[in-house]
Write an enzyme that holds these catalytic residues in place. Structure first.
Site, PDB file in Angstrom:
ATOM      1  NE  ARG A 267       7.427 -48.426   0.563  1.00 40.77           N
ATOM      2  CZ  ARG A 267       8.221 -48.719   1.593  1.00 40.77           C
ATOM      3  NH1 ARG A 267       8.018 -49.803   2.328  1.00 40.77           N
ATOM      4  NH2 ARG A 267       9.245 -47.943   1.894  1.00 40.77           N
TER       5      ARG A 267
ATOM      6  CD  GLU B 268      14.509 -50.965   2.253  1.00 42.07           C
ATOM      7  OE1 GLU B 268      14.799 -49.867   2.789  1.00 42.07           O
ATOM      8  OE2 GLU B 268      13.902 -51.867   2.859  1.00 42.07           O
TER       9      GLU B 268
ATOM     10  CE  LYS C 101      18.840 -48.056   4.970  1.00 38.27           C
ATOM     11  NZ  LYS C 101      17.503 -47.531   5.324  1.00 38.27           N
TER      12      LYS C 101
ATOM     13  CG  HIS D 212       9.041 -55.778   3.904  1.00 36.06           C
ATOM     14  ND1 HIS D 212       7.918 -54.993   3.821  1.00 36.06           N
ATOM     15  CD2 HIS D 212      10.043 -54.938   4.307  1.00 36.06           C
ATOM     16  CE1 HIS D 212       8.227 -53.743   4.154  1.00 36.06           C
ATOM     17  NE2 HIS D 212       9.488 -53.689   4.458  1.00 36.06           N
TER      18      HIS D 212
ATOM     19  N   GLY E 196       6.528 -50.132   6.258  1.00 37.69           N
ATOM     20  CA  GLY E 196       7.967 -49.952   6.244  1.00 37.69           C
ATOM     21  C   GLY E 196       8.390 -48.507   6.010  1.00 37.69           C
TER      22      GLY E 196
ATOM     23  CB  VAL F 135       9.022 -48.842  13.998  1.00 35.25           C
ATOM     24  CG1 VAL F 135       9.877 -49.801  14.820  1.00 35.25           C
ATOM     25  CG2 VAL F 135       9.102 -49.227  12.523  1.00 35.25           C
TER      26      VAL F 135
ATOM     27  CG  ASN G  87       6.876 -54.527   7.225  1.00 40.59           C
ATOM     28  OD1 ASN G  87       5.866 -55.249   7.174  1.00 40.59           O
ATOM     29  ND2 ASN G  87       6.817 -53.225   7.240  1.00 40.59           N
TER      30      ASN G  87
ATOM     31  NE  ARG H 295      19.476 -51.378  10.521  1.00 37.97           N
ATOM     32  CZ  ARG H 295      18.485 -51.019   9.707  1.00 37.97           C
ATOM     33  NH1 ARG H 295      18.713 -50.878   8.412  1.00 37.97           N
ATOM     34  NH2 ARG H 295      17.284 -50.798  10.181  1.00 37.97           N
TER      35      ARG H 295
ATOM     36  CB  CYS I 127      11.897 -54.327   7.550  1.00 38.37           C
ATOM     37  SG  CYS I 127      11.872 -52.994   6.354  1.00 38.37           S
TER      38      CYS I 127
ATOM     39  CD  GLN J 131      11.327 -53.283   0.792  1.00 45.02           C
ATOM     40  OE1 GLN J 131      12.348 -53.393   0.125  1.00 45.02           O
ATOM     41  NE2 GLN J 131      11.268 -52.538   1.867  1.00 45.02           N
TER      42      GLN J 131
END
Lengths: 349, 349, 349, 349
Positions: D234, D201, D204, D241, D179, D15, D326, D109, D148, D175
C-alpha cells in the site's frame, strides 16, 4: 534515590505511546502501571498496542500487562492520556482514591479549581491544588496541561506579556495528524488535502491561554484580558503544530524588540532544572522560511518552542510563526514536565 | 464563426500547461502558437514539455513546434504564463508589436495604467487600456490577472463590499505546490512538512485586492481603503489555494447575512455569458469542514470560488475559509476569462 | 587516544549532511574538513548548506568553512558523498595524494581493484587495497560501499548464502526520496504518485550484490553466481528503502528455516565491535505488515536491516521484505562503518 | 429507448460513490435505488454519505433516500459495491429474488458457477450463468469482476497469451488508498510510509487471473496453467494501482514484440461498442518513467490499461509496469462494463 512509581492512563493511544517513550529511563519516575481500554486489558502491552511512533517501542513496556483504568494500580502519580469523556468519568475517582493525576485531557482544564499549567508559564498556579482538595475532599488531585496548539502559543505570548502587554491575537493553526490520535484522520481525507476544521479546537485556543496567562489571586485564576480569534486546520504532517499569529500589544512594539524578548525568555529558576525542561525555552530562527514542522519539531527533544518570521503586521503590531511538538511539549511531554514540577514543589513525593 | 488565433507564452511550464489544457476545443479561440524557453524552442511540444497535470496532454498540442517568446508568431491575443522577469522584458515588446497580452505574470499588475482584472469583480477596469495605449504609443496592450491567492479572496470580498463596506482583513493562506511551478518545491522540503513562507507572496496579497476592489476614475484606479495583513504557507497539496480570512466591515454584520450575500453574488451580466465563466461565482458550503482543496477545487471546473465555515469572529466581524483553484481561476483560467472579456468588450476582434 | 582527522567530501548535499550528523561525537574520528561545490566554498557550513534532515545540524559543523574538493585539506581519511561524476574526477587525485577515501559514490564500485564493502558481508575484500595501490602507484586508496538499495538486500542474502546457496533473486524496490539527493525529486512528481524508474538503479542492484557476495581470490573478486532481476520505484517516503524479494536457492528451503537463518546472522567478530556496527545485524519481524519505512528505519540507529513477511514463494523458494535506512547504512553510515573497518584492520592509522 | 432501472448496493462507500459518479447520465442505465448500511438507511444520500471523490457528488443522487440492502427495491440490475461478508449474505438472496447482480465483491469470484469477467478478456464466460441458474434455481444471477489489482494485469497478460503462451509471472503491486475503502488506511500509517501487506490480496492476485485467462468448457472454467507469485504494497496514492511484472512465456519473446502485441490488443467486437468500453484497451508508453498513477490513471477515463517500461528480464523473458485505475476499471467501472455486456448479450433486458 528510589524512583517514584507512576502510571500511564490510556497508554495504548497515540499520546499514551508518547508517555511510554518519554518515560523510558526517566531519572525520577518508574512506570509501574499501564492502563488501557476493555479491548486491550489483560494483554501484554507489546501485543495490545498498535505502535504508531517512528521511535521503537521501549523494551520495558513490551511485557507489561495492560490494566483497567480504575483505582487499584500501584502508583503515586498517574499521567493521563485519556480521551475527554473517559477522563471526565475516571480522573475524579482516581483523585478521590489518593492519586495525583497529571492529565493531558481537556475534561477539567477550565474547571475553576483545577490548575492548567505550563511550567515555563505559570508554575505558581499549582496553588489551586490546595483549594481543589479542600473543596472536593480529595486526598489526591487533578492538574492539567493545555491543548497541544495552545502550548507553544502561550509560551511565546508569556515571553511578551510583561514587556508589551497583550491585547488581541489572531491565530491560525496548521496542525499535525498525531493530534487526532489513532486511527484519527483517514488517509483519503488528508492526502493532497487540507481540512479546515478540528472539532472544539478553536474554542480551546481562544480560552485556555487566557487562563494560563492570568493571575492566581485568593484561590482563583483571573484570566488575562487578551482576546483571541482562532482558525484551525489539519495538514498532512505527522508531528508538529504550527501557528501563524498576529498580535496587538498594549504598548506598540516592533519585530526587533519582540524577537529579542522571545529569545531571551527564561523559565522560572525551579523549572529550569526539571529533567524534561528544555535548555532553551524559545528558539528564535532568523531564516525567512522557518520554523517548519519536519525540521524544527525535535528542537530541545521536542520541548523547545521555535518561533520565526517575526515581522511587522499591517493591522496589529507584529506577526510571527510558532512551532511546537504537539505530542511532546503539547501533550505527553508537557504533562510529564507538570509531574516533575509537582515533585519539585513537594506536591508529589 | 472563425476562431481567433491565440498564442500561449511560456507554454511548457506548469501554468502554461494549464492554458494548453483549458484551450482545448475552446469555442472562440484557436491555439496557433506555443512559445518556450531556449531549452525547448524548436522541439515538438510533446517532446519538450514535461507534462505535470493529472489530465492528459491534449492531442492538438503534441506536435506543435515550440517557438521563441518574441514578436513574430501568428496570433492576435497572447496568453502569458511567463515568469515575472521574462514578462517584464518581453510583454512590452509584444504590446508594441500589436499583440493583446492577457498576462498571468506579476510584472505589470501594479503598474497604474495596466488593468488588473477579475471579470466577476472589476470588468470596467479595462477602461485603463485606452490610457495605456495612448501613454505608451502601443497598438497592442497588456492586461493582467491577479496572484492566485488573491483571486478567490477578492471575489469573496467583492461580494461583501457593497453591503457592508470593507475595513480590515487578516488572511492566512495554505497554498498548493503547483503555485510554485515546476520543478518548484523539492519533495524533501514538503513531505511531512509545511513551509511558512512564499517569497513576495504576502506583499501581493496585501496590495492586489485593493486595486481590484478600487474604482476607476479619470483614467486611474483609486484603491479600496481596506487594509490587509497576510501570512502565506506552502502545504502538500497539488492544486487549490485555501485562505482563512477574518474580516472587519464598515457596518457590523453577522455570519448569516454574510453567507447569504456570498451565495447570492452574481457577476455583471456581460461576464456571465463568457464561455469560461462559472455558472455559480461563489458556492457557499454549510458543512463544518468544507471547503477542502481536493474535494472542492474542481467546483465549476475550477472557476467557482468555494466559501465555507462562515462564523462570528471574536476580534473582527466574521471569519470564513475561501478555496480557489490556483492554476485554473487563479492563473490560466482567470487569464483566459480575461481574454474572453476582451472579446466581449470588442477590445480583441 | 587522539582522534583521527577525517574529511567529508560533498558535505552540503543530502548524504553529506548525514555524514555530518553521524560523525558528531564519534569516538575515533574528528571532522577536520568539510568540502563543497563552487557555490558554497568559502562560506560557513551553517550558511552554505540547506539542511534537509529532521535532526538538527550539529553545532560543531555550523562555523566550519567549506573547502574546495581537492587535495590540500588536513585529514587522513576522507568520506566521500560526491556525485558519481565528481567522484570519478577527484577521488583518484585524492588517493594519489595519500588520502584513504571511503566513498559512497558509484564511480569506482565495479572497478576490479576497488573493494566494494559491507563490513558485515565481506570485510576481507579490503585485501584488494594492496593490489590497487601496487597497480596504480597510490600512497592512498579508494574503498567503496554499495548503492543504498543493494545494502540491505545483500546483507539478507549473505545470511542465507552459506546454508542454502543463491541461484536467482527477483527484487522490486520502493525507494525513499532522500536517495535522490536535494533538491532531487520535485514534489509535483511524487505527491499522490509513484515513479517506476530510477536512472541506472536497476543495473546497480543487478551487479553490486554479486561482487560483494563473491570471493576474493588471487587479488581479484570472483562474483557469486546468483542472477538478479530488479524493478525500482520511487515512493513518497523521506528515508528508508524497502525491497520485495523472491529468492531461489541452490537447496530447497522454507520460510521457517530462512527466518531463523536471517535472525541468527552475525557479523565477523572484528566487525561487531566497530563503533557504528549495529548490535543486531538483521532484525526479523513476525507481524504480517512489517517492516515499514517510517516505523523500522531507525532500528539500530539506522544500521540494522529489518526483514519481515518471510513466506513461501509459489515460483521460487521464499519471498520476504527487506528494509534498510538508505542514508544511514545505505550511504553515510555504511561508508562510516567502512572507515572504522579500515582502522580496525590497520589500513588507516 | 427507455433506460434500464439499476440499483447500487453499498452506495455510500468509496466504490459505491464511484458507481454513483460513473452512472451519471449513462445512456442505458438509470439509477433508481441506492442502498446502504443501517447507519445511513432512511437518510438522503447527500446527508448520509461522506463523499471522498475529488469529482463533485452528482446532483441526481443527492436527494435519493438510502434504502436497506435487501430485496424489494425497484431495479432489474444491481451493481454491488458491498464488502465481501455482506455480499456473501445478500447477493444470493437478490439473485433468488430475480435481480441480475453485477458484483465487485470478492465473495463469489472463485465459485465454479459464477463468471469472473473482464469484458475485454473473457466475455464468453457469461456462459456460466445458465449453469448457475439451473444449479441454484435462481431467476436472477450473480456475475463478478476481479480484484482491482488483477484487472490491469490480466488485460495485459491476455494480450500476450495467444502469441507467446504464459508460464510464470512475478508481480509486485503498489496499490492506492482508495482500494482499502473509507475510512480505510489511517493517515498516520501511510504518511512518509509504505505498508507491505494487504490482507488477502496476494492470494487473489495469484488465483483470479488464472480463472479469467482460462477456457470455458462444458459448463466449467478450466484455469490457465500460468503460475503467479505476488507481493502487495500500500502506498500514499489516492487512486491507481501499479504492478511491476516479470513474465516468462511458453515461447521466448523480447520487449519489442511484446510491446507491439500489447499496443495492438483489441477487445472482442461486441465489447468495443459498449458505452463504458475504452477506445484503447491498452496504451503503451515509451518514456522511461511511465506509467505513473497520478499522470496516467485517467487514461481512457480510467478504463484504459497503461503499460510501460517493457524491457528484457534477466530471469524471465520480459518485465514491464502496468497501471490501472483501481476504482474505475478495477472496481465500479469494470462492474459497470460487465453490466453493459449483460445487456449486449441479452442477459439483462
Amino acid at each position: 534515590m528510589t524512583k517514584i512509581p507512576v502510571a500511564i492512563l490510556g497508554a495504548t493511544g497515540a499520546v499514551g505511546q508518547r508517555f511510554v517513550q518519554l518515560l523510558e529511563a526517566h531519572p525520577w519516575f518508574e512506570v509501574t502501571a499501564l492502563t488501557g481500554s476493555d479491548r486491550t486489558v489483560g494483554q501484554q502491552y507489546g501485543d495490545g498496542c498498535r505502535w504508531v511512533l517512528a521511535e521503537p517501542m521501549p523494551d520495558y513496556a513490551r511485557g507489561m500487562l495492560v490494566l483497567p483504568t480504575e483505582p487499584g494500580f500501584e502508583a503515586r502519580l498517574a499521567f493521563s492520556a485519556l480521551p475527554a469523556e473517559a477522563a471526565r468519568a475516571v480522573e475524579p475517582a482516581l483523585a478521590a482514591a489518593g492519586y495525583a493525576v497529571s492529565s493531558n485531557a481537556s475534561a477539567f482544564r477550565m474547571a475553576p479549581d483545577v490548575p492548567l499549567i505550563i511550567p515555563e508559564v505559570n508554575p505558581d498556579h499549582t496553588g489551586l491544588i490546595a483549594h481543589q482538595r479542600a473543596a472536593r475532599g480529595w486526598p489526591g488531585f487533578i492538574l492539567t496541561n493545555p491543548n497541544c496548539t495552545s502550548t507553544g502559543l502561550t509560551i511565546a505570548l508569556k515571553a511578551l506579556q510583561p514587556a508589551f502587554g497583550l491585547r488581541r491575537a489572531m491565530v491560525v493553526s496548521l496542525q499535525a495528524l498525531s493530534g487526532a490520535g489513532y486511527p484519527g484522520v483517514a488517509s483519503l481525507d488528508i492526502l493532497d488535502n487540507v481540512v479546515p476544521y478540528i472539532p472544539g479546537e478553536e474554542e480551546k485556543i481562544e480560552q485556555e491561554p487566557r487562563k494560563m496567562l492570568g493571575t492566581l489571586h485568593a484561590g482563583a485564576v483571573r484570566p488575562a484580558p487578551v482576546v483571541f480569534s482562532a482558525h484551525t486546520n489539519r495538514v498532512a504532517v505527522s508531528d508538529g503544530h504550527m501557528v501563524c499569529a498576529s498580535v496587538e500589544f498594549e504598548r506598540a512594539a516592533g519585530p526587533k524588540e519582540v524577537a529579542e524578548c522571545l529569545a531571551g525568555f527564561e523559565a522560572p529558576e525551579m523549572v529550569r532544572t526539571l529533567p524534561s525542561a528544555p535548555r532553551q525555552v524559545i528558539e528564535v530562527r532568523s531564516e525567512p522560511d522557518r520554523p517548519q514542522p519536519r525540521k524544527d519539531r525535535l528542537a530541545g527533544a521536542g520541548m523547545t518552542t521555535v518561533v520565526g518570521r517575526v515581522r511587522t503586521d499591517p493591522l496589529f503590531h507584529v506577526k510571527f510563526v510558532v512551532l511546537s511538538h504537539n505530542t511532546v511539549h503539547g501533550a505527553a511531554g508537557g504533562s510529564l514536565l507538570n509531574g516533575e514540577l509537582l515533585v519539585a514543589q513537594g506536591l508529589v513525593q
